[in-house]
Design an enzyme around this catalytic site. Structure first.
Site, PDB file in Angstrom:
ATOM      1  N   LYS A  70      -8.117   4.642  -3.356  1.00  0.00           N
ATOM      2  CA  LYS A  70      -8.317   5.817  -2.697  1.00  0.00           C
ATOM      3  C   LYS A  70      -8.467   7.072  -3.593  1.00  0.00           C
ATOM      4  CE  LYS A  70      -6.000   4.204   1.196  1.00  0.00           C
ATOM      5  NZ  LYS A  70      -4.617   4.072   2.239  1.00  0.00           N
ATOM      6  N   GLN A 123       1.042   5.558   3.203  1.00  0.00           N
ATOM      7  CA  GLN A 123       0.722   4.133   2.939  1.00  0.00           C
ATOM      8  C   GLN A 123       1.296   2.920   3.564  1.00  0.00           C
ATOM      9  OE1 GLN A 123      -2.287   3.066   1.468  1.00  0.00           O
ATOM     10  NE2 GLN A 123      -1.948   1.207   2.210  1.00  0.00           N
ATOM     11  N   ASP A 144      -5.545  10.182   9.019  1.00  0.00           N
ATOM     12  CA  ASP A 144      -5.352   8.756   9.302  1.00  0.00           C
ATOM     13  C   ASP A 144      -5.646   8.706  11.019  1.00  0.00           C
ATOM     14  OD1 ASP A 144      -5.344   6.723   7.806  1.00  0.00           O
ATOM     15  OD2 ASP A 144      -3.216   6.742   7.340  1.00  0.00           O
TER      16      ASP A 144
END
Lengths: 369, 369
Positions: free
Chosen positions: B129, B173, B196
């Site tokens: 990422k 995460q 997200d």
């Protein structure tokens, strides 16, 4: 003539042939207006088509016991899921719980209703809610604001109720005047007191696995309660929800999904609604189109929850109209295993679930089990 | 032998016959681990059954143009929806927009990633990422916390990023250590920076008509982008989503529904998944079971988005395993109209959509059009 046409469901014979994207357009409002004189169903939709041939009868559902809210019809067709009876059971249960809570804690659940404007139908609903609250021992609070008040005034009143510890549920009667933004107003209701369950946070928690909403919206919760109390198995069954409104269809689909049904949603863009609906063991129709779902749409033995309450003209009635569901009851009751009537099916459940949600809120806030 | 069994998808021949409630149990994690040595697929599931007979080929989808990300296979079977290519297009577009924004406003979008513990796979994802951010001009921030840190410490770090104006997106995460409550932690992320899209408020707005989420979860957003950019029509089409996880299946179903598909959700309790899936014009498979969807499950010409990335043992591979999707590619590519490969389909899209969401957030916060 019109009334006899209506009674055999042929009032929708043309609408069935019209593309569903037109027929399914209007989502049902939270509570359907009960006008003094209902707007007549457009005459152009009426054709004297012969009723569709019915599928063979089947009774795949378990036979109802005598205490079951789903009782067998005298003529041996589908069991009627008696919403009036279930709603009364729930109101009685809520009343008993409220008395127990009051005795143990001194707390009386409170429901605040905010009514903006002077729509006759909205006034009737608010009056009915107030009566239902009184009957079970919920204290009701009411604020009436003029049609031309500002959004700010509504939000200010919501904020007052948010802060009031004697209020456990807040309900803003819809529809709101056109100059107001429903979203801004509904979002102002504290998530802990959103007994309508319309807040997007509630809907999100309803959609997610492993999460539970603070409140389940009243009408879809009522639909599920009717299924549960009628002994309709949901897990592993095919379910079709017709309509995808924020207040009924969409949350009903999420609830069925949460109960482990395999859910399909039929809506205005669905090309073959009849074929898809015919696969369903459970149908929830919440689209606001009179008699849309014909006998041929129904799998023999299916359970049908009809949320629609649609006025259709009926010269034989003293009021000039009568109420019918989204499902052609006459045809459906010969094919289905169980069915809710209109009126007397889902209708009485909505207020019962509102009372139940208000009690639930008071119990949660006061940590009363 | 195992590898040849795998190549004709017969590794799932038995699992297809098992009740889906067992086969569909494990939901796919947000990002699938890429273990140094993958756990072998249970041998008991392997039987040397003959491949299922394939349905006749059909090409109902529009032919792909040469610039189309869905390009025809040399052997004339299903078009491959090239996720690598689409992801690159999106990263390029994001890069151009970031440069434009920086020039006009001086603002550089920032993405903060919080990693708890030292899982190798999570470290790899975070590194990827970071690289992807750098490549498009997003400034990345990283916090590494020890496995045994407290929930409070994670939330405190989230709060710092919530208040930091140079951070426009925050990502925790997953998976988190077992002693932590995912819900508490994910809910701590400011709704304006929840790139997200996992916050229930976002999911609620995704479910509701007339509302839009702040962010659409990255993987389902990637699935939709693949369909859109491959010219797959969605409106009015039958769509089946296999799997109902909070991070892929459920939001994918809501997105398809919002795009006016008629959606059915197949899950672990579905009794006849093959029959239902075969009705679909669009299939999104996100269940984490290798090769579950066979050729016989697929309607000729259907578009298939395969989210699964499952390691299966393969002695012929240097690593001892290889990655396959939830769909038996070999069979499906002969029946479908278009299909994503695994790897190289949905996989590359997730990070691309994360970059896109971070840019979107920065634009919204700084009111840059």
């Amino acid at each position: 003539m019109a009334s006899s046409l209506l009674s055999d469901c042929s009032s929708c014979a043309t609408s069935r042939l019209l593309p569903l994207r037109r027929a399914l357009h209007p989502p049902p409002p939270r509570f359907r207006p009960s006008p003094a004189k209902a707007p007549p169903t457009p005459r152009s939709l009426f054709t004297a088509a012969a009723p569709l041939p019915l599928l063979p009868r089947a009774r795949s559902m378990a036979a109802a016991s005598s205490a079951d809210p789903a009782t067998a019809l005298a003529d041996g067709s589908a069991r009627i899921i008696d919403g009036k009876l279930v709603a009364k059971q729930i109101r009685d249960e809520v009343g008993v719980e409220i008395a127990r809570m009051k005795e143990a804690t001194g707390v009386v659940p409170g429901l605040a209703v905010i009514l903006v404007g002077s729509r006759k139908d909205s006034q009737t609903y608010v009056r009915n809610k107030k009566k239902a609250c009184e009957a079970v021992g919920i204290k009701s609070y009411e604020v009436n604001l003029p049609e031309d008040c500002s959004e700010y005034e509504v939000v200010k009143n919501i904020a007052t109720f948010n802060d009031d510890p004697s209020v456990h549920g807040i309900l803003v009667q819809l529809p709101l005047p056109r100059h107001m933004n429903d979203e801004n107003i509904l979002n102002a209701v504290s998530i802990e007191k959103d007994v309508d369950g319309f807040h997007p946070l509630n809907i999100g928690r309803l959609a997610m696995q492993g999460r539970d909403p603070f409140f389940v919206p009243c009408t879809p919760k009522g639909c599920m309660e009717l299924l549960h109390r009628s002994g309709v198995e949901i897990k592993g069954k095919r379910a079709v929800v017709i309509g995808r409104s924020n207040i009924v269809g969409m949350p009903a689909a999420l609830l069925l999904q949460k109960a482990n049904a395999t859910v399909s949603i039929v809506h205005s863009q669905t090309k073959n609604p009849e074929e898809i609906t015919r696969q369903a063991d459970i149908i929830i129709a919440a689209v606001g189109v009179a008699n849309l779902v014909r006998g041929s749409w129904i799998k023999p033995g299916a359970a049908i929850i009809d949320v629609g309450i649609n006025p259709v003209d009926d010269p034989a009635s003293p009021r000039g109209y009568r109420l019918v569901g989204d499902v052609c009851y006459e045809e459906a009751s010969k094919v289905a295993g169980a069915i809710t009537p209109v009126p007397g099916g889902v209708g009485p459940m909505t207020i019962a679930m509102l009372l139940s949600n208000t009690l639930e809120s008071a119990k949660r806030i006061h940590n009363f089990k």
